[in-house]
Scaffold this active site. Structure first.
Site, PDB file in Angstrom:
ATOM      1  N   THR A   1      -1.637   8.336   2.905  1.00 13.95           N
ATOM      2  CA  THR A   1      -1.586   6.885   3.035  1.00 13.95           C
ATOM      3  C   THR A   1      -2.290   6.495   4.333  1.00 13.95           C
ATOM      4  O   THR A   1      -2.759   7.347   5.086  1.00 13.95           O
ATOM      5  CB  THR A   1      -0.134   6.371   3.086  1.00 13.95           C
ATOM      6  OG1 THR A   1       0.467   6.788   4.329  1.00 13.95           O
ATOM      7  CG2 THR A   1       0.695   6.920   1.923  1.00 13.95           C
TER       8      THR A   1
ATOM      9  N   ASN B   1      11.440   0.678   1.597  1.00 10.55           N
ATOM     10  CA  ASN B   1      10.293   1.505   1.941  1.00 10.55           C
ATOM     11  C   ASN B   1       9.581   1.049   3.216  1.00 10.55           C
ATOM     12  O   ASN B   1       8.959   1.858   3.905  1.00 10.55           O
ATOM     13  CB  ASN B   1       9.291   1.500   0.781  1.00 10.55           C
ATOM     14  CG  ASN B   1       7.951   2.095   1.173  1.00 10.55           C
ATOM     15  OD1 ASN B   1       7.812   3.304   1.347  1.00 10.55           O
ATOM     16  ND2 ASN B   1       6.940   1.242   1.334  1.00 10.55           N
TER      17      ASN B   1
ATOM     18  N   SER C   1       0.847  -1.195   0.000  1.00  4.45           N
ATOM     19  CA  SER C   1       0.000   0.000   0.000  1.00  4.45           C
ATOM     20  C   SER C   1       0.878   1.239   0.000  1.00  4.45           C
ATOM     21  O   SER C   1       2.108   1.157   0.066  1.00  4.45           O
ATOM     22  CB  SER C   1      -0.919   0.011   1.236  1.00  4.45           C
ATOM     23  OG  SER C   1      -0.151   0.086   2.427  1.00  4.45           O
TER      24      SER C   1
ATOM     25  N   ASP D   1       7.858 -10.635   6.910  1.00  5.15           N
ATOM     26  CA  ASP D   1       7.675  -9.698   8.011  1.00  5.15           C
ATOM     27  C   ASP D   1       9.049  -9.194   8.415  1.00  5.15           C
ATOM     28  O   ASP D   1       9.768  -9.839   9.185  1.00  5.15           O
ATOM     29  CB  ASP D   1       6.987 -10.388   9.191  1.00  5.15           C
ATOM     30  CG  ASP D   1       6.675  -9.411  10.325  1.00  5.15           C
ATOM     31  OD1 ASP D   1       7.090  -8.231  10.221  1.00  5.15           O
ATOM     32  OD2 ASP D   1       6.029  -9.824  11.305  1.00  5.15           O
TER      33      ASP D   1
ATOM     34  N   TYR E   1      10.218   6.989  16.029  1.00  9.93           N
ATOM     35  CA  TYR E   1      10.037   6.992  14.578  1.00  9.93           C
ATOM     36  C   TYR E   1      10.929   8.042  13.926  1.00  9.93           C
ATOM     37  O   TYR E   1      11.660   7.742  12.965  1.00  9.93           O
ATOM     38  CB  TYR E   1       8.576   7.272  14.226  1.00  9.93           C
ATOM     39  CG  TYR E   1       8.343   7.455  12.741  1.00  9.93           C
ATOM     40  CD1 TYR E   1       8.268   6.367  11.893  1.00  9.93           C
ATOM     41  CD2 TYR E   1       8.226   8.735  12.185  1.00  9.93           C
ATOM     42  CE1 TYR E   1       8.072   6.525  10.530  1.00  9.93           C
ATOM     43  CE2 TYR E   1       8.030   8.907  10.825  1.00  9.93           C
ATOM     44  CZ  TYR E   1       7.952   7.802   9.996  1.00  9.93           C
ATOM     45  OH  TYR E   1       7.779   7.972   8.651  1.00  9.93           O
TER      46      TYR E   1
ATOM     47  N   ILE F   1       3.133   4.500  -0.329  1.00  9.62           N
ATOM     48  CA  ILE F   1       4.264   4.897  -1.167  1.00  9.62           C
ATOM     49  C   ILE F   1       4.885   3.685  -1.852  1.00  9.62           C
ATOM     50  O   ILE F   1       5.265   3.747  -3.022  1.00  9.62           O
ATOM     51  CB  ILE F   1       5.316   5.647  -0.326  1.00  9.62           C
ATOM     52  CG1 ILE F   1       4.744   6.983   0.172  1.00  9.62           C
ATOM     53  CG2 ILE F   1       6.576   5.905  -1.142  1.00  9.62           C
ATOM     54  CD1 ILE F   1       5.642   7.713   1.155  1.00  9.62           C
TER      55      ILE F   1
ATOM     56  N   LYS G   1      14.191   7.602  11.350  1.00  9.27           N
ATOM     57  CA  LYS G   1      14.296   8.206  10.023  1.00  9.27           C
ATOM     58  C   LYS G   1      15.527   9.104   9.915  1.00  9.27           C
ATOM     59  O   LYS G   1      16.099   9.251   8.822  1.00  9.27           O
ATOM     60  CB  LYS G   1      13.017   8.982   9.704  1.00  9.27           C
ATOM     61  CG  LYS G   1      11.793   8.079   9.549  1.00  9.27           C
ATOM     62  CD  LYS G   1      12.014   6.994   8.509  1.00  9.27           C
ATOM     63  CE  LYS G   1      10.796   6.131   8.268  1.00  9.27           C
ATOM     64  NZ  LYS G   1      11.031   5.085   7.249  1.00  9.27           N
TER      65      LYS G   1
ATOM     66  N   ARG H   1       3.634  -8.082   4.333  1.00 15.36           N
ATOM     67  CA  ARG H   1       3.054  -9.185   5.110  1.00 15.36           C
ATOM     68  C   ARG H   1       1.725  -9.663   4.540  1.00 15.36           C
ATOM     69  O   ARG H   1       1.338 -10.803   4.749  1.00 15.36           O
ATOM     70  CB  ARG H   1       2.862  -8.749   6.575  1.00 15.36           C
ATOM     71  CG  ARG H   1       4.166  -8.401   7.262  1.00 15.36           C
ATOM     72  CD  ARG H   1       3.991  -8.239   8.761  1.00 15.36           C
ATOM     73  NE  ARG H   1       3.072  -7.179   9.098  1.00 15.36           N
ATOM     74  CZ  ARG H   1       2.719  -6.871  10.339  1.00 15.36           C
ATOM     75  NH1 ARG H   1       3.198  -7.569  11.359  1.00 15.36           N
ATOM     76  NH2 ARG H   1       1.889  -5.876  10.581  1.00 15.36           N
TER      77      ARG H   1
END
Length: 284
Positions: A202, A101, A30, A75, A167, A32, A171, A52
């Site tokens: 998204t 990604n 799904s 996974d 997170y 990007i 990044k 997954r």
């Protein structure tokens, strides 16, 4: 199209770039990842798609017309999954493009999330990415044909982000790691590009517990297709780091003029408050 054929694409720089032949796209079910898969398919690149959810991968594969598409369910939040994925992806041919990604995040105070979820985030966003990068580099460091690695970071890589502490830190790692690799392999057939999207349309936002954003965040949001197009063009042009969207470019440029404390405070104001309930992470 045969996997032994090469494709040429005209870039905005009016340079003709020799295209690679086969790409591995992680997190391709799904968002990007799916949009990048379709972008590559439109250029005639054969695909290995992984995530997954097999049913979702099959739907994306069906939308990638005119190329050979393989599906490998995996996974990458699990230890050693990256090496098993690489072995499966290369079983029927070499991988010339690696799209790292796959990733997830949550919008919550650090102590409100179970450690197991944090461990999975670290594994998926960083450890598996590095493992796949190493597999890819080992396969191409002595090569003479073009090979491209694209790592997906975030505008969150440019400052600390309260309520998305881990997170954003992951990044920042992806961005620094990618830029160092780009410089290490400059002048070789192997190129490494980092793309740093801002808000993207998204399922990430609902899955992370975010969504109560300021008008600034909403105004800078781009479609997955916009980000994918910018990412693939940047990768094929051998760019180092690209931020899609003018608003996002201005924000990542402007943050360098703020103290780190002020930049963190601004991020808090832009992203608003977490939602009351944190959804279960959807598979990607």
């Amino acid at each position: 199209m045969s996997t032994h054929e090469s494709v040429e694409a005209n870039m905005s720089t009016n340079t003709t770039v020799k295209m690679a032949k086969r790409a591995l796209v992680t997190g391709a079910s799904s968002g990007i990842g799916a949009a990048i898969a379709r972008e590559l398919a439109a250029l005639g690149i054969d695909l290995v798609l992984t995530a997954r959810r097999r049913a979702a991968l099959e739907a994306v594969a069906a939308s990638c017309k005119g190329v050979k598409v393989e599906i490998v369910t995996a996974d990458l939040g699990k230890p050693d999954a990256a090496h098993a994925l690489w072995a499966a992806a290369t079983a029927s041919g070499p991988i010339d493009i690696l799209i790292n990604n796959a990733g997830f995040g949550y919008f919550r105070r650090f102590d409100e999330v179970d450690w197991a979820r944090d461990a999975e985030l670290v594994q998926l966003n960083m450890t598996s990415l590095v493992a796949l990068a190493r597999c890819f580099v080992d396969a191409h460091r002595a090569g003479t044909t073009p090979a491209h690695m694209l790592n997906i970071a975030s505008t969150g890589a440019y400052q600390s982000v309260p309520n998305m502490a881990l997170y954003a830190a992951s990044k920042a790692f992806v961005r620094n790691f990618s830029e160092a690799l780009h410089d290490e392999y400059r002048g070789t057939p192997l190129s490494v590009t980092c793309i740093c999207p801002g808000g993207t349309e998204t399922a990430f936002h609902a899955a992370s517990g975010g969504g109560d954003y300021s008008w600034i965040a909403n105004a800078s949001t781009k479609s997955a297709e916009f980000v994918a197009h910018a990412a693939v063009r940047a990768m094929l042009a051998g760019k180092r780091t690209v931020v899609p969207g003018l608003f996002n470019q201005l924000s990542t440029f402007g943050v360098r003029f703020l103290s780190r404390r002020v930049a963190s405070k601004v991020a808090t104001q832009v992203l608003g408050k977490p939602r009351l309930a944190l959804p279960v992470r959807s598979a990607t």
